[in-house]
Design a protein around this motif. Structure first.
Motif, PDB file in Angstrom:
ATOM      1  N   GLY A  14      47.061  25.105  46.989  1.00  0.00           N
ATOM      2  CA  GLY A  14      45.950  26.034  46.847  1.00  0.00           C
ATOM      3  C   GLY A  14      46.035  26.748  45.518  1.00  0.00           C
ATOM      4  N   PHE A  15      45.561  27.995  45.484  1.00  0.00           N
ATOM      5  CA  PHE A  15      45.567  28.745  44.238  1.00  0.00           C
ATOM      6  C   PHE A  15      45.669  30.222  44.555  1.00  0.00           C
ATOM      7  CE2 PHE A  15      41.210  28.323  45.606  1.00  0.00           C
ATOM      8  CZ  PHE A  15      40.635  29.560  45.348  1.00  0.00           C
ATOM      9  N   TYR A  16      45.833  31.030  43.515  1.00  0.00           N
ATOM     10  CA  TYR A  16      45.901  32.473  43.664  1.00  0.00           C
ATOM     11  C   TYR A  16      44.605  33.103  43.190  1.00  0.00           C
ATOM     12  CZ  TYR A  16      50.786  32.242  44.917  1.00  0.00           C
ATOM     13  OH  TYR A  16      51.955  31.978  45.584  1.00  0.00           O
ATOM     14  N   ASP A  17      44.067  33.963  44.028  1.00  0.00           N
ATOM     15  CA  ASP A  17      42.800  34.604  43.731  1.00  0.00           C
ATOM     16  C   ASP A  17      42.906  35.445  42.466  1.00  0.00           C
ATOM     17  OD1 ASP A  17      40.964  37.172  44.110  1.00  0.00           O
ATOM     18  OD2 ASP A  17      40.042  35.489  45.151  1.00  0.00           O
ATOM     19  N   GLY A  18      41.929  35.333  41.591  1.00  0.00           N
ATOM     20  CA  GLY A  18      41.961  36.059  40.331  1.00  0.00           C
ATOM     21  C   GLY A  18      41.607  37.524  40.458  1.00  0.00           C
ATOM     22  N   GLU A  19      41.083  37.942  41.602  1.00  0.00           N
ATOM     23  CA  GLU A  19      40.683  39.323  41.781  1.00  0.00           C
ATOM     24  C   GLU A  19      41.746  40.148  42.506  1.00  0.00           C
ATOM     25  OE1 GLU A  19      38.049  40.897  40.633  1.00  0.00           O
ATOM     26  OE2 GLU A  19      37.275  39.138  39.606  1.00  0.00           O
ATOM     27  N   ASN A  20      42.169  39.653  43.696  1.00  0.00           N
ATOM     28  CA  ASN A  20      43.146  40.429  44.461  1.00  0.00           C
ATOM     29  C   ASN A  20      44.493  39.723  44.593  1.00  0.00           C
ATOM     30  OD1 ASN A  20      42.626  38.438  46.336  1.00  0.00           O
ATOM     31  ND2 ASN A  20      41.443  39.742  47.692  1.00  0.00           N
ATOM     32  N   TYR A  21      44.652  38.584  43.907  1.00  0.00           N
ATOM     33  CA  TYR A  21      45.937  37.883  43.791  1.00  0.00           C
ATOM     34  C   TYR A  21      46.472  37.353  45.112  1.00  0.00           C
ATOM     35  CZ  TYR A  21      45.519  40.724  39.606  1.00  0.00           C
ATOM     36  OH  TYR A  21      45.033  41.342  38.490  1.00  0.00           O
ATOM     37  N   SER A  22      45.623  37.209  46.106  1.00  0.00           N
ATOM     38  CA  SER A  22      46.084  36.635  47.358  1.00  0.00           C
ATOM     39  C   SER A  22      46.074  35.110  47.248  1.00  0.00           C
ATOM     40  CB  SER A  22      45.193  37.085  48.517  1.00  0.00           C
ATOM     41  OG  SER A  22      43.870  36.637  48.319  1.00  0.00           O
ATOM     42  N   ALA A  23      46.989  34.492  47.992  1.00  0.00           N
ATOM     43  CA  ALA A  23      47.049  33.034  47.996  1.00  0.00           C
ATOM     44  C   ALA A  23      45.907  32.474  48.824  1.00  0.00           C
ATOM     45  CB  ALA A  23      48.383  32.575  48.573  1.00  0.00           C
ATOM     46  N   ARG A  24      45.294  31.413  48.329  1.00  0.00           N
ATOM     47  CA  ARG A  24      44.213  30.746  49.041  1.00  0.00           C
ATOM     48  C   ARG A  24      44.601  29.297  49.284  1.00  0.00           C
ATOM     49  NH1 ARG A  24      38.186  32.563  47.150  1.00  0.00           N
ATOM     50  NH2 ARG A  24      38.432  34.812  47.418  1.00  0.00           N
ATOM     51  N   LEU A  33      53.508  42.032  40.467  1.00  0.00           N
ATOM     52  CA  LEU A  33      53.685  43.473  40.632  1.00  0.00           C
ATOM     53  C   LEU A  33      53.086  44.007  41.922  1.00  0.00           C
ATOM     54  CD1 LEU A  33      52.960  44.640  36.982  1.00  0.00           C
ATOM     55  CD2 LEU A  33      55.163  44.177  38.060  1.00  0.00           C
ATOM     56  N   GLY A  34      52.393  43.142  42.672  1.00  0.00           N
ATOM     57  CA  GLY A  34      51.799  43.601  43.914  1.00  0.00           C
ATOM     58  C   GLY A  34      50.673  44.584  43.674  1.00  0.00           C
ATOM     59  N   SER A  35      50.597  45.613  44.500  1.00  0.00           N
ATOM     60  CA  SER A  35      49.532  46.604  44.405  1.00  0.00           C
ATOM     61  C   SER A  35      50.053  47.910  43.815  1.00  0.00           C
ATOM     62  CB  SER A  35      48.937  46.873  45.794  1.00  0.00           C
ATOM     63  OG  SER A  35      48.055  47.975  45.759  1.00  0.00           O
ATOM     64  N   PRO A  36      49.337  48.503  42.848  1.00  0.00           N
ATOM     65  CA  PRO A  36      49.765  49.793  42.294  1.00  0.00           C
ATOM     66  C   PRO A  36      49.349  50.983  43.147  1.00  0.00           C
ATOM     67  CG  PRO A  36      47.820  49.043  41.159  1.00  0.00           C
ATOM     68  CD  PRO A  36      48.183  47.941  42.132  1.00  0.00           C
ATOM     69  N   GLY A  37      48.609  50.737  44.215  1.00  0.00           N
ATOM     70  CA  GLY A  37      48.178  51.831  45.073  1.00  0.00           C
ATOM     71  C   GLY A  37      46.885  51.485  45.782  1.00  0.00           C
ATOM     72  N   VAL A  38      46.434  52.385  46.622  1.00  0.00           N
ATOM     73  CA  VAL A  38      45.220  52.159  47.397  1.00  0.00           C
ATOM     74  C   VAL A  38      44.023  51.995  46.475  1.00  0.00           C
ATOM     75  CG1 VAL A  38      43.695  53.133  49.159  1.00  0.00           C
ATOM     76  CG2 VAL A  38      46.169  53.465  49.324  1.00  0.00           C
ATOM     77  N   ASP A  39      43.228  50.944  46.737  1.00  0.00           N
ATOM     78  CA  ASP A  39      41.991  50.676  45.999  1.00  0.00           C
ATOM     79  C   ASP A  39      42.236  50.434  44.515  1.00  0.00           C
ATOM     80  OD1 ASP A  39      40.283  53.116  48.022  1.00  0.00           O
ATOM     81  OD2 ASP A  39      40.448  50.947  48.319  1.00  0.00           O
ATOM     82  N   LYS A  40      43.441  49.946  44.167  1.00  0.00           N
ATOM     83  CA  LYS A  40      43.737  49.623  42.777  1.00  0.00           C
ATOM     84  C   LYS A  40      44.355  48.244  42.680  1.00  0.00           C
ATOM     85  CE  LYS A  40      44.399  54.361  41.055  1.00  0.00           C
ATOM     86  NZ  LYS A  40      43.240  54.292  40.135  1.00  0.00           N
ATOM     87  N   PRO A  82      47.097  49.259  35.764  1.00  0.00           N
ATOM     88  CA  PRO A  82      46.397  49.527  37.027  1.00  0.00           C
ATOM     89  C   PRO A  82      44.948  49.907  36.784  1.00  0.00           C
ATOM     90  CG  PRO A  82      47.858  51.349  36.472  1.00  0.00           C
ATOM     91  CD  PRO A  82      48.125  50.277  35.466  1.00  0.00           C
ATOM     92  N   ARG A  83      44.047  49.303  37.537  1.00  0.00           N
ATOM     93  CA  ARG A  83      42.620  49.597  37.461  1.00  0.00           C
ATOM     94  C   ARG A  83      42.040  49.673  38.868  1.00  0.00           C
ATOM     95  NH1 ARG A  83      43.481  51.240  33.091  1.00  0.00           N
ATOM     96  NH2 ARG A  83      42.919  50.312  31.088  1.00  0.00           N
ATOM     97  N   ASP A  84      40.918  50.362  39.020  1.00  0.00           N
ATOM     98  CA  ASP A  84      40.247  50.464  40.313  1.00  0.00           C
ATOM     99  C   ASP A  84      39.710  49.100  40.728  1.00  0.00           C
ATOM    100  OD1 ASP A  84      38.801  53.704  39.545  1.00  0.00           O
ATOM    101  OD2 ASP A  84      40.716  53.193  40.484  1.00  0.00           O
ATOM    102  N   ILE A  85      39.798  48.802  42.026  1.00  0.00           N
ATOM    103  CA  ILE A  85      39.233  47.573  42.565  1.00  0.00           C
ATOM    104  C   ILE A  85      37.727  47.757  42.721  1.00  0.00           C
ATOM    105  CG2 ILE A  85      39.155  46.066  44.606  1.00  0.00           C
ATOM    106  CD1 ILE A  85      42.079  46.674  45.045  1.00  0.00           C
ATOM    107  N   PRO A  86      36.932  46.747  42.339  1.00  0.00           N
ATOM    108  CA  PRO A  86      35.481  46.869  42.518  1.00  0.00           C
ATOM    109  C   PRO A  86      35.144  47.144  43.973  1.00  0.00           C
ATOM    110  CG  PRO A  86      36.012  44.983  41.140  1.00  0.00           C
ATOM    111  CD  PRO A  86      37.314  45.501  41.671  1.00  0.00           C
ATOM    112  N   SER A  87      34.062  47.871  44.197  1.00  0.00           N
ATOM    113  CA  SER A  87      33.694  48.277  45.549  1.00  0.00           C
ATOM    114  C   SER A  87      33.279  47.104  46.411  1.00  0.00           C
ATOM    115  CB  SER A  87      32.554  49.295  45.500  1.00  0.00           C
ATOM    116  OG  SER A  87      31.442  48.743  44.809  1.00  0.00           O
TER     117      SER A  87
END
Length: 426
Positions: free
Chosen positions: A349-359, A43-50, A61-66
């Motif tokens: 590699g793998f997909y990051d569990g926090e921001n879902y980026s490929a590593r 689903l990609g990103s639901p919005g800025v900082d989420k 959708p949830r807020d991304i940790p600071s």
């Protein structure tokens, strides 16, 4: 939930994730929307900082940790940064500060394995997330897929130029205002280059830019296009459909470009258990890698050029369960595949569990050679390590074939560049 979202840039793509989206729309309510956080990556990103998280089998959708999460691989915005921060971890990695760590001029902190060498390098323009060379010349022309959803000319290797003039928009005019997901590939049949996207209703298109006759450029419907390679006179498309073929089934479809209008046909069918699309690649000896996914595993099969060209001519399809189409790789950590000489380089590699980026963590190469009467059989060699990602200081942002070699997109504190990897001569 998806009606307000437009996915731009270059999404990190897992076949099971994207095709779960597609199949979920087709088979409404048959399966939960997610099982864990990786399922929500589609689903990609639901919005800025989420971000989306999986709660009660729903992507919410949830807020991304600071506190930011260090990212050692390519990220969903890897094609959009200007290269000023190089996307590297500003902190430390295993006790090493990236700003002060020794960086090779070409490979940064990547570790090249025995049997391979790094040749010349060239700047990788900001915004370019995928490239395709036209290799019929000793000085191959390169084209790039930009994060502004357009195809650009990049000059000839290694004289890369950052063109400011888009050649052709990836998204058709009728779909400009729609929710869309760029597929992230760029492929060439030697004359044309193609990129694709999928809409929220599962439909999608391929943008086909004709480098010799730009006025002949066009769009072709292709449901769920996921990865593509080009051969002379055809694009081989890993998707759910192609214009002119009825139904919607994960398979390899061909779009014949030798005459107009282009003709679509089913080229190869997957084993019955395969439910999701996967990766395609093409070795320099013409052997094609056709992939699919089931569960979290990606599978790659090798198909001799005599086999798929005969099917192209006859309008028949190749069954990937046959003895002459051997499975040569299976893993749950495949992030991409590219031709590398007479073989296929596999990005792992793998997909990051926090921001879902490929590593990406490594690249391996599987040699593939032709044998048998009429060169219709493929011999699979032993997988050999090519490169390791040692830390988060240097990213692998793309791979692409260049004749017998492999172009590697690298990003670190010194910027973005393409490096030509070669097999070391014995």
């Amino acid at each position: 939930m998806m009606t307000d979202m437009k996915k731009a840039g270059f999404p990190d793509r897992a076949p099971w994730a994207l095709c779960a989206l597609l199949l979920g729309v087709l088979a409404t309510g048959c399966e939960p929307e997610c099982v864990d956080q990786f399922d929500c990556a589609r689903l990609g990103s639901p919005g800025v900082d989420k971000r989306y998280v999986c709660e009660s089998n729903q992507c919410v959708p949830r807020d991304i940790p600071s506190t930011p999460v260090p990212d050692g691989g390519t990220s969903a915005d890897a094609g959009t940064d200007a290269g000023t921060d190089a996307g590297t971890d500003a902190g430390t990695d295993a006790g090493i500060t990236c700003a002060s760590a020794p960086h090779d001029a070409k490979l940064g902190t990547l570790q090249l394995q025995a049997g391979f060498t790094a040749a010349e390098s060239a700047p990788l323009p900001a915004g370019i997330g995928a490239i395709a060379p036209l290799t019929r010349s000793a000085t191959p022309a390169l084209y790039g897929l930009n994060s502004d959803e357009s195809i650009y000319a990049l000059g000839t290797w290694p004289n890369i130029v950052a063109s400011t003039t888009p050649l052709y928009p990836i998204v058709a005019p009728a779909d400009q205002g729609a929710t869309r997901f760029l597929s992230g590939f760029l492929a060439s049949d030697g004359v044309r280059v193609t990129a694709g996207y999928t809409l929220a209703d599962v439909s999608g298109k391929l943008a086909i830019y004709d480098t010799s006759s730009p006025g002949a450029s066009t769009y072709v419907s292709s449901t769920g296009n996921y990865s593509v390679v080009g051969v002379e006179g055809a694009f081989l498309i890993n998707s759910l459909n192609i214009e002119g073929v009825s139904g919607s089934t994960p398979a390899i479809y061909a779009l014949k470009t030798g005459s107009t209008p282009f003709q679509g046909t089913t080229l190869a069918t997957f084993p019955a258990a395969a439910r999701f699309s996967g990766y395609n690649a093409l070795a320099s000896n013409g052997i094609a890698a056709f992939g699919y996914a089931e569960g979290y595993n990606n599978y790659l099969h090798a198909v001799a050029p005599a086999t798929y060209t005969a099917a192209l001519s006859a309008g028949t399809s190749v069954n990937l369960t046959g003895a002459d189409t051997p499975e040569f790789f299976k893993s749950d950590d495949v992030l991409g595949a590219s031709g590398f000489g007479a073989g296929v380089a596999i990005l792992r590699g793998f997909y990051d569990g926090e921001n879902y980026s490929a590593r990406p963590r490594s690249i391996v190469r599987v040699p593939l050679t032709l044998t048998g009467s009429g060169n219709t059989a493929v011999v699979v060699g032993t997988a050999e390590p090519v490169l390791d990602v040692a830390d988060s200081c240097t990213r692998v942002v793309l791979t692409a074939p260049l004749g017998e070699d492999l172009l590697l997109g690298v990003q670190d504190k010194n910027g973005r560049r393409l490096v030509r990897l070669q097999l070391r001569t014995q």
